[in-house]
Design a protein around this motif. Structure first.
Motif, mmCIF file in Angstrom:
data_model
loop_
_atom_site.group_PDB
_atom_site.id
_atom_site.type_symbol
_atom_site.label_atom_id
_atom_site.label_comp_id
_atom_site.label_asym_id
_atom_site.label_seq_id
_atom_site.Cartn_x
_atom_site.Cartn_y
_atom_site.Cartn_z
ATOM 1 N N VAL A 602 -17.211 -8.845 -3.693
ATOM 2 C CA VAL A 602 -16.855 -9.022 -5.098
ATOM 3 C C VAL A 602 -17.597 -10.234 -5.648
ATOM 4 O O VAL A 602 -17.462 -11.341 -5.132
ATOM 5 N N GLU A 603 -18.371 -9.991 -6.663
ATOM 6 C CA GLU A 603 -19.067 -11.074 -7.352
ATOM 7 C C GLU A 603 -18.485 -11.196 -8.754
ATOM 8 O O GLU A 603 -18.515 -10.253 -9.537
ATOM 9 N N GLY A 604 -17.882 -12.349 -9.042
ATOM 10 C CA GLY A 604 -17.256 -12.531 -10.344
ATOM 11 C C GLY A 604 -15.766 -12.766 -10.206
ATOM 12 O O GLY A 604 -15.323 -13.472 -9.274
ATOM 13 N N ASP A 605 -14.956 -12.198 -11.092
ATOM 14 C CA ASP A 605 -13.517 -12.450 -11.160
ATOM 15 C C ASP A 605 -12.778 -11.678 -10.067
ATOM 16 O O ASP A 605 -12.276 -10.575 -10.281
ATOM 17 N N ALA A 606 -12.698 -12.281 -8.882
ATOM 18 C CA ALA A 606 -12.050 -11.613 -7.748
ATOM 19 C C ALA A 606 -10.559 -11.445 -7.992
ATOM 20 O O ALA A 606 -9.940 -10.487 -7.498
ATOM 21 N N HIS A 607 -9.948 -12.347 -8.741
ATOM 22 C CA HIS A 607 -8.503 -12.266 -8.987
ATOM 23 C C HIS A 607 -8.146 -10.980 -9.728
ATOM 24 O O HIS A 607 -7.179 -10.279 -9.375
ATOM 25 N N THR A 608 -8.912 -10.654 -10.751
ATOM 26 C CA THR A 608 -8.636 -9.427 -11.517
ATOM 27 C C THR A 608 -8.862 -8.191 -10.658
ATOM 28 O O THR A 608 -8.113 -7.212 -10.743
ATOM 29 N N VAL A 609 -9.875 -8.242 -9.817
ATOM 30 C CA VAL A 609 -10.125 -7.123 -8.907
ATOM 31 C C VAL A 609 -8.937 -6.918 -7.985
ATOM 32 O O VAL A 609 -8.450 -5.795 -7.788
ATOM 33 N N ARG A 610 -8.425 -8.017 -7.411
ATOM 34 C CA ARG A 610 -7.273 -7.905 -6.512
ATOM 35 C C ARG A 610 -6.047 -7.385 -7.259
ATOM 36 O O ARG A 610 -5.278 -6.581 -6.734
ATOM 37 N N SER A 611 -5.854 -7.851 -8.476
ATOM 38 C CA SER A 611 -4.715 -7.365 -9.267
ATOM 39 C C SER A 611 -4.814 -5.865 -9.491
ATOM 40 O O SER A 611 -3.807 -5.143 -9.455
ATOM 41 N N PHE A 612 -6.032 -5.380 -9.689
ATOM 42 C CA PHE A 612 -6.241 -3.947 -9.913
ATOM 43 C C PHE A 612 -5.979 -3.139 -8.654
ATOM 44 O O PHE A 612 -5.199 -2.176 -8.674
ATOM 45 N N VAL A 613 -6.593 -3.521 -7.540
ATOM 46 C CA VAL A 613 -6.472 -2.685 -6.336
ATOM 47 C C VAL A 613 -5.049 -2.703 -5.774
ATOM 48 O O VAL A 613 -4.629 -1.762 -5.103
ATOM 49 N N GLN A 614 -4.296 -3.769 -6.059
ATOM 50 C CA GLN A 614 -2.917 -3.801 -5.590
ATOM 51 C C GLN A 614 -2.009 -2.845 -6.364
ATOM 52 O O GLN A 614 -0.871 -2.595 -5.949
ATOM 53 N N LEU A 615 -2.512 -2.292 -7.463
ATOM 54 C CA LEU A 615 -1.727 -1.353 -8.264
ATOM 55 C C LEU A 615 -2.084 0.106 -7.977
ATOM 56 O O LEU A 615 -1.699 0.999 -8.724
ATOM 57 N N LEU A 616 -2.798 0.346 -6.873
ATOM 58 C CA LEU A 616 -3.126 1.718 -6.500
ATOM 59 C C LEU A 616 -2.013 2.292 -5.624
ATOM 60 O O LEU A 616 -1.611 1.690 -4.630
ATOM 61 N N GLU A 617 -1.527 3.457 -6.014
ATOM 62 C CA GLU A 617 -0.394 4.095 -5.344
ATOM 63 C C GLU A 617 -0.761 4.528 -3.928
ATOM 64 O O GLU A 617 -1.879 4.978 -3.668
ATOM 65 N N LYS A 618 0.201 4.395 -3.016
ATOM 66 C CA LYS A 618 0.082 4.956 -1.679
ATOM 67 C C LYS A 618 1.103 6.088 -1.569
ATOM 68 O O LYS A 618 2.291 5.879 -1.781
ATOM 69 N N PHE A 619 0.647 7.299 -1.241
ATOM 70 C CA PHE A 619 1.516 8.463 -1.269
ATOM 71 C C PHE A 619 2.217 8.678 0.074
ATOM 72 O O PHE A 619 1.585 8.611 1.135
ATOM 73 N N GLU A 620 3.502 8.946 0.002
ATOM 74 C CA GLU A 620 4.281 9.334 1.180
ATOM 75 C C GLU A 620 4.206 10.848 1.306
ATOM 76 O O GLU A 620 4.536 11.580 0.372
ATOM 77 N N PHE A 621 3.798 11.346 2.461
ATOM 78 C CA PHE A 621 3.655 12.791 2.650
ATOM 79 C C PHE A 621 5.012 13.496 2.708
ATOM 80 O O PHE A 621 5.220 14.532 2.083
ATOM 81 N N TRP A 622 5.941 12.956 3.438
ATOM 82 C CA TRP A 622 7.208 13.653 3.686
ATOM 83 C C TRP A 622 8.224 13.359 2.578
ATOM 84 O O TRP A 622 9.327 12.880 2.843
ATOM 85 N N PHE A 623 7.863 13.667 1.329
ATOM 86 C CA PHE A 623 8.803 13.429 0.237
ATOM 87 C C PHE A 623 9.898 14.497 0.232
ATOM 88 O O PHE A 623 9.741 15.599 0.776
ATOM 89 N N ASP A 624 11.041 14.169 -0.399
ATOM 90 C CA ASP A 624 12.183 15.082 -0.447
ATOM 91 C C ASP A 624 11.891 16.260 -1.373
ATOM 92 O O ASP A 624 11.220 16.112 -2.397
ATOM 93 N N ILE A 625 12.446 17.410 -1.016
ATOM 94 C CA ILE A 625 12.285 18.610 -1.829
ATOM 95 C C ILE A 625 13.636 19.221 -2.183
ATOM 96 O O ILE A 625 13.922 19.466 -3.355
ATOM 97 N N VAL A 626 14.486 19.454 -1.188
ATOM 98 C CA VAL A 626 15.765 20.118 -1.458
ATOM 99 C C VAL A 626 16.895 19.125 -1.715
ATOM 100 O O VAL A 626 18.032 19.514 -1.946
ATOM 101 N N THR A 627 16.569 17.859 -1.652
ATOM 102 C CA THR A 627 17.530 16.802 -2.000
ATOM 103 C C THR A 627 16.824 15.812 -2.915
ATOM 104 O O THR A 627 15.593 15.737 -2.922
ATOM 105 N N PRO A 628 17.594 15.042 -3.712
ATOM 106 C CA PRO A 628 16.952 14.093 -4.628
ATOM 107 C C PRO A 628 16.311 12.923 -3.894
ATOM 108 O O PRO A 628 16.651 12.624 -2.769
#
Length: 628
Positions: A602-628
């Motif tokens: 990262v060349e430049g504003d590394a803080h803003t880059v870190r703020s951005f990448v920390q807001l990327l969702e991580k998906f859970e595969f085994w999500f609920d279907i027949v229950t809330p």
């Protein structure tokens, strides 16, 4: 794992009614499914890690008459589809059937085999090829034809050919236009949700047996081996295109927008053999697949089949990428015509009734195929169904809203369910009435009512148990293999909770490597937690030196836009190799960690880059279907 319960009297009566209604004395399909057998396939196919990629013997229970716990029409279909071995279709044409959800076809060329539709994964494809070489003729592969962009028609390609053979021109890979883009986009962008739902659709986690999964109608189940992809060398974009491939004349029919966004069929004029790909099979197909996908166009589908009859109506044998062939000109013309009329009937009746003001649910209850079609096993709903196909056709044209304002802005189930239960007199009162309706065999109503109780109180054990019993009976009655699997998997998860196990995830390494960088950036944008990102505004430059590509990313209003090129007014420049993006999609690389490790400079504003990448969702595969 909990023990399934027996069929109730209501289920036994329902299944016997199916037995009495259909022409089970017609043995044509049975004879055709056995015709041309060269060698049976048995045992298991293992991956290098020792996991079971495919098990031929798991279907040995499919013997004799249907038990009370299986719709007899589905039982018959599963018996046919589970037959596994190498078969001769015609002189110079062979198939490996029962090795995966799909069928591999082998056409004898002057120098080697032209292979049509490698299976989902490498291991079953290799076993099929090895058996063809051992029991028919030991020849190299000179060409591969991918009829369309679904994973069960290309995933095993590296069992047959190498990148070097393709690059040298020794092997051709033929596919329809947009094949690569459609193959990749379906399996990556919504891959997590689709793969989880696929585990329901194919019964992958419920087990196999007379009271568990018995097959999916189109094929038995999906293999669980190594998924691969090699970009095509020859693209088919027009009907009538003729190629000579390893000395074999092939005339192509371009059939996009029906069963797949990118698809082709083809005719072998010197063999009078027609390949119907996946637009003509021995089942009513999906216009909407329950794992989730873009809705298909039933009108276009019927028109492709009509055109097929006009173009190749002199064929003497029809083979497809699922199921067994059909021999005889009159017989194959009848099959194509009945399939054409099935999809046209579903389309036209849905549109007619929608124009009368009926809703998707109402249309689903009213539309039934005429007897001339309903009495044909090839039009029965083993994979698609009349009910969910007409609903999807309505949505294809009019969307999810049925125009009733009461359905315009409903509460989500966790909010509405407690109110329903309260209105109905409380959970105990609902359960008492539901048990009474269960004894009467009113399973669809019981399932609807108990869903409110469970979403109001997911820890209500009595409601979960009765709902599981209800799903089970609905599964036992289902003629559709995927409906059965959804019901039985739902019952299992209500009783046992989510059982995490190995399942096929379609976003394979080859699929990811085939993505353009623009598709990658769209994938990254989809993962952005928009509500938390609305306060961020930034412009980044992205440089990928190993492939000499540059992009500008603009972050604002909670969204991430991009375009190729450079800009002077960027806050930061991110430099990394293409392999970093591959790892992000495959889940082996975390962007935030890659930044910290220095894999992303990262060349430049590394803080803003870190703020951005920390807001990327991580998906859970085994999500609920027949229950809330």
């Amino acid at each position: 794992m909990s023990t399934p319960k027996p069929a109730t009297e209501a289920t036994i009566r329902a299944n016997r009614a199916v037995r009495d209604a259909l022409p089970f004395d017609d043995t044509t399909d049975i004879e055709n499914a056995d015709r041309g057998l060269i060698v049976r396939a048995t045992g298991q196919i293992l991956t290098d890690e020792g996991d079971v990629a495919w098990d031929f013997d798991r279907w040995s229970f499919l013997d004799g008459e249907a038990p009370d716990t299986v719709n007899p029409s589905l039982w018959r279909q599963s018996q046919l589809v589970s037959k596994a071995g190498i078969y001769q279709v015609a002189d110079g044409i062979y198939q490996a059937r029962g090795f995966d959800l799909s069928v591999q076809s082998y056409i004898r060329g002057e120098k080697g085999w032209i292979v049509v539709d490698p299976s989902i994964s490498v291991e079953p494809t290799k076993r099929g090829y090895d058996l063809v070489c051992e029991h028919v003729e030991d020849l190299p592969v000179t060409a591969v034809i991918h009829t369309h962009s679904h994973i069960d028609h290309y995933g095993g390609v590296r069992a047959l050919v190498t990148d070097e053979a393709v690059a040298s021109g020794d092997v051709r890979i033929i596919a329809p236009v947009d094949f690569l883009e459609e193959s990749v986009s379906e399996n990556v962008m919504l891959g997590n949700a689709m793969a989880r739902r696929k585990a329901y659709m194919y019964g992958e986690i419920v087990g196999y047996g007379p009271d568990r999964a018995v097959g999916a109608g189109l094929g038995q189940v999906t293999s669980a081996g190594t998924v691969t992809l090699i970009p095509p060398t020859d693209i088919i974009s027009e009907t009538g295109t003729e190629l000579t491939v390893d000395g074999v004349r092939i005339v192509f029919q371009h059939t996009p927008g029906a069963e797949a966004p990118a698809e082709l069929c083809f005719y072998l004029p010197d063999h009078k053999a027609l390949c119907g790909a996946e637009i003509v099979t021995h089942t009513m197909h999906n216009l909407y697949t329950l794992r989730g996908a873009k809705i298909r166009d039933s009108l276009i589908w019927s028109k492709h089949l009509h055109e097929m009859l006009q173009l190749f109506g002199d064929a003497e044998v029809l083979f497809s990428s699922h199921h067994w062939p059909t021999w005889g000109n009159a017989e194959l013309r009848d099959l194509i015509a009945s399939q054409r009329d099935t999809y046209r009937y579903l389309h036209d009746e849905t549109v007619r009734l929608a124009n009368k003001g009926l809703t998707p649910v109402e249309i689903g209850e009213q539309v039934n195929l005429p007897d001339a079609l309903a009495q044909k096993f090839s039009s029965r709903g083993y994979y698609g169904s009349t009910n969910h196909n007409v609903k999807s056709t309505y949505v294809y044209y009019l969307g999810w809203f049925d125009a009733n304002p009461a359905n315009l802005h409903p509460l989500e189930p966790t909010d509405s369910a407690p109110r329903y239960v309260e209105y109905m007199g409380g959970a105990d009162a609902v359960l008492e009435r539901a048990r009474d309706d269960f004894e009467k065999g009113n399973y669809r109503w019981v399932a609807e009512v108990l869903n409110h109780v469970i979403f109001a109180d997911p820890e209500n054990t009595a409601a979960r148990e009765l709902q599981a019993d209800t799903f089970e009976q609905l599964g036992y009655q289902a003629e559709n293999g995927t409906w059965r699997n959804f019901y039985l998997t739902g019952a299992m998860e209500l009783r046992d909770g989510i059982r995490k196990q190995h399942v096929l995830v379609t976003a394979s390494a080859d699929s990811v490597r085939a993505m353009s960088v623009s598709m990658f950036l769209d994938y990254i944008a989809m993962r952005l937690k928009a509500p938390e990102a609305v306060g961020l505004s930034a412009k980044f430059a992205v440089v990928l030196p190993d492939i000499d590509e540059r992009y500008v990313l603009e972050l604002g209003n909670g969204v991430l836009n991009h375009h190729p090129g450079t800009a002077d007014d960027v806050e930061a420049t991110l430099t990394f190799d293409r392999s970093v993006l591959d790892g992000v999609v495959l889940g082996t690389t975390d962007i935030a960690e890659a930044v910290e490790r220095g894999d992303v400079s990262v060349e430049g504003d590394a803080h803003t880059v870190r703020s951005f990448v920390q807001l990327l969702e991580k998906f859970e595969f085994w999500f609920d279907i027949v229950t809330p």
